[in-house]
Design a protein around this motif. Structure first.
Motif, PDB file in Angstrom:
ATOM      1  N   CYS A  44       0.825  -1.218   0.000  1.00  0.00           N
ATOM      2  CA  CYS A  44       0.000   0.000   0.000  1.00  0.00           C
ATOM      3  C   CYS A  44       0.853   1.260   0.000  1.00  0.00           C
ATOM      4  N   HIS A  45       2.130   1.126   0.275  1.00  0.00           N
ATOM      5  CA  HIS A  45       3.105   2.230   0.286  1.00  0.00           C
ATOM      6  C   HIS A  45       2.970   3.172   1.487  1.00  0.00           C
ATOM      7  N   LEU A  46       2.080   2.887   2.426  1.00  0.00           N
ATOM      8  CA  LEU A  46       1.921   3.775   3.577  1.00  0.00           C
ATOM      9  C   LEU A  46       3.186   3.825   4.428  1.00  0.00           C
ATOM     10  N   CYS A  47       3.839   2.691   4.617  1.00  0.00           N
ATOM     11  CA  CYS A  47       5.074   2.675   5.397  1.00  0.00           C
ATOM     12  C   CYS A  47       6.121   3.577   4.767  1.00  0.00           C
ATOM     13  N   ARG A  48       6.238   3.488   3.473  1.00  0.00           N
ATOM     14  CA  ARG A  48       7.209   4.310   2.737  1.00  0.00           C
ATOM     15  C   ARG A  48       6.847   5.792   2.817  1.00  0.00           C
ATOM     16  N   MET A  49       5.571   6.111   2.699  1.00  0.00           N
ATOM     17  CA  MET A  49       5.148   7.512   2.726  1.00  0.00           C
ATOM     18  C   MET A  49       5.319   8.154   4.101  1.00  0.00           C
ATOM     19  N   TYR A  50       5.165   7.366   5.167  1.00  0.00           N
ATOM     20  CA  TYR A  50       5.281   7.920   6.512  1.00  0.00           C
ATOM     21  C   TYR A  50       6.700   7.897   7.078  1.00  0.00           C
ATOM     22  N   CYS A  51       7.605   7.207   6.422  1.00  0.00           N
ATOM     23  CA  CYS A  51       8.987   7.132   6.911  1.00  0.00           C
ATOM     24  C   CYS A  51       9.665   8.499   6.775  1.00  0.00           C
ATOM     25  N   PRO A  52      10.095   9.099   7.888  1.00  0.00           N
ATOM     26  CA  PRO A  52      10.686  10.442   7.833  1.00  0.00           C
ATOM     27  C   PRO A  52      12.089  10.483   7.233  1.00  0.00           C
ATOM     28  N   VAL A  53      12.744   9.331   7.110  1.00  0.00           N
ATOM     29  CA  VAL A  53      14.108   9.319   6.575  1.00  0.00           C
ATOM     30  C   VAL A  53      14.216   8.552   5.260  1.00  0.00           C
ATOM     31  N   ASP A  54      13.072   8.218   4.656  1.00  0.00           N
ATOM     32  CA  ASP A  54      13.042   7.522   3.365  1.00  0.00           C
ATOM     33  C   ASP A  54      13.871   6.235   3.387  1.00  0.00           C
ATOM     34  N   ALA A  55      13.688   5.445   4.442  1.00  0.00           N
ATOM     35  CA  ALA A  55      14.478   4.230   4.627  1.00  0.00           C
ATOM     36  C   ALA A  55      13.865   2.996   3.961  1.00  0.00           C
ATOM     37  N   ILE A  56      12.652   3.101   3.450  1.00  0.00           N
ATOM     38  CA  ILE A  56      11.949   1.933   2.925  1.00  0.00           C
ATOM     39  C   ILE A  56      11.926   1.957   1.407  1.00  0.00           C
ATOM     40  N   THR A  57      12.267   0.816   0.818  1.00  0.00           N
ATOM     41  CA  THR A  57      12.240   0.651  -0.628  1.00  0.00           C
ATOM     42  C   THR A  57      11.229  -0.437  -0.964  1.00  0.00           C
ATOM     43  N   ILE A  58      10.300  -0.136  -1.850  1.00  0.00           N
ATOM     44  CA  ILE A  58       9.289  -1.105  -2.272  1.00  0.00           C
ATOM     45  C   ILE A  58       9.775  -1.752  -3.563  1.00  0.00           C
ATOM     46  N   THR A  59       9.772  -3.051  -3.604  1.00  0.00           N
ATOM     47  CA  THR A  59      10.174  -3.760  -4.818  1.00  0.00           C
ATOM     48  C   THR A  59       8.929  -4.215  -5.569  1.00  0.00           C
ATOM     49  N   PRO A  60       9.000  -4.303  -6.886  1.00  0.00           N
ATOM     50  CA  PRO A  60       7.803  -4.571  -7.688  1.00  0.00           C
ATOM     51  C   PRO A  60       7.407  -6.039  -7.846  1.00  0.00           C
ATOM     52  N   TYR A  61       8.095  -6.983  -7.243  1.00  0.00           N
ATOM     53  CA  TYR A  61       7.854  -8.388  -7.567  1.00  0.00           C
ATOM     54  C   TYR A  61       6.452  -8.878  -7.233  1.00  0.00           C
ATOM     55  N   LYS A  62       5.766  -8.262  -6.306  1.00  0.00           N
ATOM     56  CA  LYS A  62       4.442  -8.725  -5.922  1.00  0.00           C
ATOM     57  C   LYS A  62       3.322  -7.909  -6.570  1.00  0.00           C
ATOM     58  N   SER A  63       3.678  -6.895  -7.307  1.00  0.00           N
ATOM     59  CA  SER A  63       2.667  -6.023  -7.879  1.00  0.00           C
ATOM     60  C   SER A  63       1.849  -6.739  -8.949  1.00  0.00           C
ATOM     61  N   ILE A  64       0.632  -6.294  -9.091  1.00  0.00           N
ATOM     62  CA  ILE A  64      -0.298  -6.895 -10.042  1.00  0.00           C
ATOM     63  C   ILE A  64      -0.173  -6.146 -11.369  1.00  0.00           C
ATOM     64  N   PRO A  65      -0.077  -6.902 -12.499  1.00  0.00           N
ATOM     65  CA  PRO A  65       0.035  -6.219 -13.780  1.00  0.00           C
ATOM     66  C   PRO A  65      -1.253  -5.452 -14.104  1.00  0.00           C
ATOM     67  N   VAL A  66      -1.095  -4.393 -14.849  1.00  0.00           N
ATOM     68  CA  VAL A  66      -2.241  -3.579 -15.245  1.00  0.00           C
ATOM     69  C   VAL A  66      -3.066  -4.344 -16.261  1.00  0.00           C
ATOM     70  N   VAL A  67      -4.373  -4.392 -16.053  1.00  0.00           N
ATOM     71  CA  VAL A  67      -5.288  -5.059 -16.986  1.00  0.00           C
ATOM     72  C   VAL A  67      -6.118  -3.987 -17.681  1.00  0.00           C
ATOM     73  N   VAL A  68      -6.068  -4.000 -18.993  1.00  0.00           N
ATOM     74  CA  VAL A  68      -6.821  -3.029 -19.776  1.00  0.00           C
ATOM     75  C   VAL A  68      -8.042  -3.731 -20.340  1.00  0.00           C
ATOM     76  N   SER A  69      -9.229  -3.181 -20.081  1.00  0.00           N
ATOM     77  CA  SER A  69     -10.452  -3.878 -20.466  1.00  0.00           C
ATOM     78  C   SER A  69     -11.004  -3.476 -21.825  1.00  0.00           C
ATOM     79  N   TRP A  70     -10.331  -2.587 -22.482  1.00  0.00           N
ATOM     80  CA  TRP A  70     -10.800  -2.234 -23.813  1.00  0.00           C
ATOM     81  C   TRP A  70      -9.789  -2.709 -24.840  1.00  0.00           C
ATOM     82  N   GLY A  71     -10.192  -2.770 -26.080  1.00  0.00           N
ATOM     83  CA  GLY A  71      -9.182  -3.081 -27.029  1.00  0.00           C
ATOM     84  C   GLY A  71      -9.499  -3.900 -28.153  1.00  0.00           C
TER      85      GLY A  71
END
Length: 71
Positions: A44-71
């Motif tokens: 959700c990125h909340l941990c990263r957004m609230y970290c005052p020293v920018d110590a958290i890095t989010i990696t993309p391996y668990k992210s869901i690919p974008v699904v486009v419903s038109w086309g």
């Protein structure tokens, strides 16, 4: 996790307070945050957004690919 690394953590616990899934903990010895329940992170990125020293890095391996419903 899908997160991350928490390098440079200052132990302020802001990420722990911000996490809606309660996956981040504070190590009692080092007084630094770590991801205890990696598989439960919802990226959700909340941990990263609230970290005052920018110590958290989010990696993309668990992210869901974008699904486009038109086309």
């Amino acid at each position: 996790m899908a997160i991350e690394q928490i390098n440079g953590c200052i132990g302020c616990e802001e990420c722990i307070k911000a996490c809606p899934t309660d996956v981040i903990r504070l190590d009692s010895k080092t007084k630094k945050a770590f991801i205890k329940y990696v598989e439960d992170c919802q990226i959700c990125h909340l941990c990263r957004m609230y970290c005052p020293v920018d110590a958290i890095t989010i990696t993309p391996y668990k992210s869901i690919p974008v699904v486009v419903s038109w086309g």
